[in-house]
Write a protein that holds these residues in place. Sequence first.
Motif, short mmCIF file in Angstrom:
data_model
loop_
_atom_site.label_atom_id
_atom_site.label_comp_id
_atom_site.label_asym_id
_atom_site.label_seq_id
_atom_site.Cartn_x
_atom_site.Cartn_y
_atom_site.Cartn_z
N ILE A 53 15.95 44.08 28.69
CA ILE A 53 15.02 45.06 29.29
C ILE A 53 14.86 44.79 30.78
CG2 ILE A 53 12.60 45.79 29.33
CD1 ILE A 53 12.63 45.45 26.27
N TYR A 54 14.76 43.52 31.16
CA TYR A 54 14.63 43.17 32.57
C TYR A 54 15.84 43.64 33.36
CZ TYR A 54 14.64 40.39 36.82
OH TYR A 54 14.72 40.00 38.13
N LEU A 55 17.04 43.36 32.85
CA LEU A 55 18.26 43.77 33.55
C LEU A 55 18.37 45.29 33.65
CD1 LEU A 55 20.81 41.20 32.10
CD2 LEU A 55 19.81 41.23 34.39
N GLY A 60 17.97 50.09 37.02
CA GLY A 60 17.30 51.37 37.21
C GLY A 60 16.59 51.45 38.54
N GLN A 61 15.93 50.37 38.95
CA GLN A 61 15.25 50.35 40.24
C GLN A 61 16.25 50.46 41.40
OE1 GLN A 61 12.04 50.42 41.08
NE2 GLN A 61 11.47 50.59 38.94
N ARG A 62 17.38 49.79 41.25
CA ARG A 62 18.40 49.87 42.30
C ARG A 62 19.00 51.26 42.41
NH1 ARG A 62 21.59 44.10 41.96
NH2 ARG A 62 19.79 42.84 42.56
#
Length: 66
Positions: A53-55, A60-62
């Motif tokens: 989930i973190y990755l 997604g943020q990038r």
Amino acid sequence: MTASLITTLVGLVVPLLTKNLVDGFSLNDLSVPLIVGIVAAFIVQAVINGISIYLLSMVGQRVVAA
């Protein structure tokens, strides 16, 4: 992708371990290695799922920032 695959595989181990516990449940069949295996499978699944989930969030943020 790899983390999701590992999470799925570990998630499939849990029913295999609990099958022995449920099918012929008695206090004599309750063993420490079986319980440790089930707990370890849950912990591994939770950790790998958290990393996945973190990755996914980081990618997604990038994408949004670009």
